[in-house]
Design an enzyme around this catalytic site. Structure first.
Site, PDB file in Angstrom:
ATOM      1  CG  HIS A 162     -25.921  21.105  46.773  1.00 49.81           C
ATOM      2  ND1 HIS A 162     -25.704  20.730  45.465  1.00 49.81           N
ATOM      3  CD2 HIS A 162     -27.061  20.458  47.143  1.00 49.81           C
ATOM      4  CE1 HIS A 162     -26.659  19.918  45.060  1.00 49.81           C
ATOM      5  NE2 HIS A 162     -27.499  19.733  46.067  1.00 49.81           N
ATOM      6  CG  ASP A 221     -24.730  18.857  41.548  1.00 50.68           C
ATOM      7  OD1 ASP A 221     -24.951  19.859  42.254  1.00 50.68           O
ATOM      8  OD2 ASP A 221     -24.410  18.908  40.340  1.00 50.68           O
TER       9      ASP A 221
END
Length: 475
Positions: free
Chosen positions: A446, A450
């Site tokens: 992450h 995204d």
């Protein structure tokens, strides 16, 4: 004198353990000939010699662990020999004449051993396939007064590459050797014991020798079990013991270290269902002709890798490594392919997958997986992957939460293809139909990407797979 150093056997590997020296001081070694067996975090690797010459000194003993680039051996090259010969020309006759006398015992000892055949296998080894081994004439060792032992042991017993080579040198098979190592592993001593019994005319060691079975029975409680793996079949509880310690193998240590590093990464997951109808039809239509033509079965994995390559070209931020300075995007696409082995999990690499056809991918994956399971991975099979795929569906899994192969930023699982009832829209209304469906799970770092980008990436893979048709080329 040329110094041999410990090579780096992977991007995250900082050290290696000397497993077995394949040459001894005084032996001649060719350039690229296997010199030493190094136990890495994942698997045994035969390291080729970077020089041609005479192995003069071993600096690191078997079992020792040293960091990358540490000096492990000294080889006298031809240039060194020329210099020594020039220096030795100065002494008088009696001193110079001692050289042939000293060399005579060496040649006398070496003469009974036939010259080994030219290496043709991985990493310069002399490995041959089963068909070639069967077709090769089995020349009995010179002067052997006794017949070879019967093939009553496990033909699939595990062993290191060095032991496998020793078997071939003496025209023996695994079925003729009773392994005394952990989990029935065949050791060098097991082979030499049988070779000696054949040479002397004695009986081969009994498969169920008491000396082999005795140690587990008399070992005190809490004694460490052989570090051959952690499978249930390899665990033996000594009499009276309620627990037994299983020391970590080098592979398990490597897996533990890599997983610990990976779990420090913030993972996020995206899951989608893929209608695999077109994929299944394409494979079914091609697999019989492909098997007859290539001699290997056609897997679903190369189709999925093709879809991944297409998605990576659209979103290159997933073909990257994470660094403290930011995202390091990679131009070339090197695919890590997870392979389950007896003692753990390996991730060898197929390089430049975007340059290969489905057939080329299928063969490359089959070959690297076979080397991984046989413990014969080459140095080029390690490290540098930019994306990893894991065929967890091979074991019947329907949903897996994969762990990223750091420093990569994403990993994809392909789950089992199962028939399910699904709703389909028709001009007459919705209907329930039976379709082969495959779950796919994408794990991402992450920090690098995204959820929206991850969903778009996985949707590209899904779209490519569902659009496969008769026009999709295998070659």
């Amino acid at each position: 004198m040329a110094k041999v150093t410990m090579p780096q056997l992977g991007e995250s590997v900082a050290e290696g353990t000397i497993g077995k020296w394949l040459k001894q001081p005084g032996d001649h070694v060719d350039k690229y000939e296997p010199l030493v067996e190094v136990v890495t975090d994942k698997v045994n690797a035969e390291v080729p010699s970077p020089f041609e010459g005479i192995l003069r000194e071993i600096l690191v003993e078997e079992g020792a662990t040293v960091p990358n680039n540490a000096e492990i051996a000294v080889i006298e090259t031809a240039d060194d020999g020329t210099a020594d010969a020039a220096a030795a020309a100065a002494p008088t006759g009696p001193v110079a004449s001692s050289t042939p006398a000293a060399a005579a015992p060496t040649s006398a000892v070496a003469s009974p051993s036939p010259e080994p055949a030219m290496a043709t296998g991985p990493a310069g080894s002399d490995e041959r396939g089963p068909a070639e081994m069967a077709a090769a004439p089995s020349a009995a060792p010179t002067g052997s007064p006794a017949a070879a032992p019967p093939a009553t042991a496990d033909p699939d017993a595990r062993m290191t590459p060095a032991v496998r080579r020793l078997l071939r040198e003496h025209d023996l098979t695994a079925a003729q050797i009773t392994g005394t190592g952990g989990g029935g592993r065949i050791t060098r001593e097991d082979v030499l014991r049988v070779v000696e019994s054949i040479r002397t005319g004695g009986a081969a060691p009994a498969p169920a020798a008491a000396s082999v079975a005795a140690p587990p029975a008399t070992a005190p409680a809490g004694t460490a079990a052989p570090a051959a793996g952690t499978s249930a079949s390899a665990i033996v509880f000594p009499d009276g013991a309620d627990e037994v310690l299983l020391p970590m193998t080098q592979m398990r240590k490597g897996i533990a270290a890599q997983m610990t590093r990976a779990l420090a990464v913030p993972h996020a997951y995206v899951h989608m269902e893929v209608d695999a109808s077109a994929l299944v039809r394409a494979r079914e239509a091609a697999k019989r002709e492909y098997q007859a033509r290539e001699g290997i079965s056609l897997s679903y994995v190369p189709f999925v890798i093709k879809a991944v390559v297409d998605a990576l070209r659209r979103q290159p931020a997933f073909n990257a490594h994470w660094t403290e300075a930011g995202l390091l995007a990679k131009r070339r696409i090197h695919m890590g392919v997870a392979v389950a082995v007896d003692d753990g999990l390996l991730v060898p690499v197929v390089r430049d997958v975007d340059q290969l056809s489905i057939s080329g991918l299928n063969r490359a994956i089959a070959e690297v997986a076979a080397r991984a399971r046989a413990g014969r991975l080459k140095l080029d099979d390690y490290g540098g992957s930019t994306f990893t795929i894991d065929n967890t569906g091979w074991f019947g899994s329907n949903l897996t939460m994969p762990i990223i192969n750091v420093p990569e930023v994403a990993i994809l699982t392909m789950e089992a293809i199962t028939k399910r009832p699904v709703v389909r829209e028709t001009p007459e209304g919705d209907v329930i139909a039976i379709r082969p469906v495959m779950n796919m799970v994408l794990a991402i770092d992450h920090r690098a990407n995204d959820g929206a980008q991850a969903a778009g990436f996985l949707r590209s893979i899904k779209t490519w797979l569902e659009a496969i048709g008769p026009e999709t080329p295998v070659y």
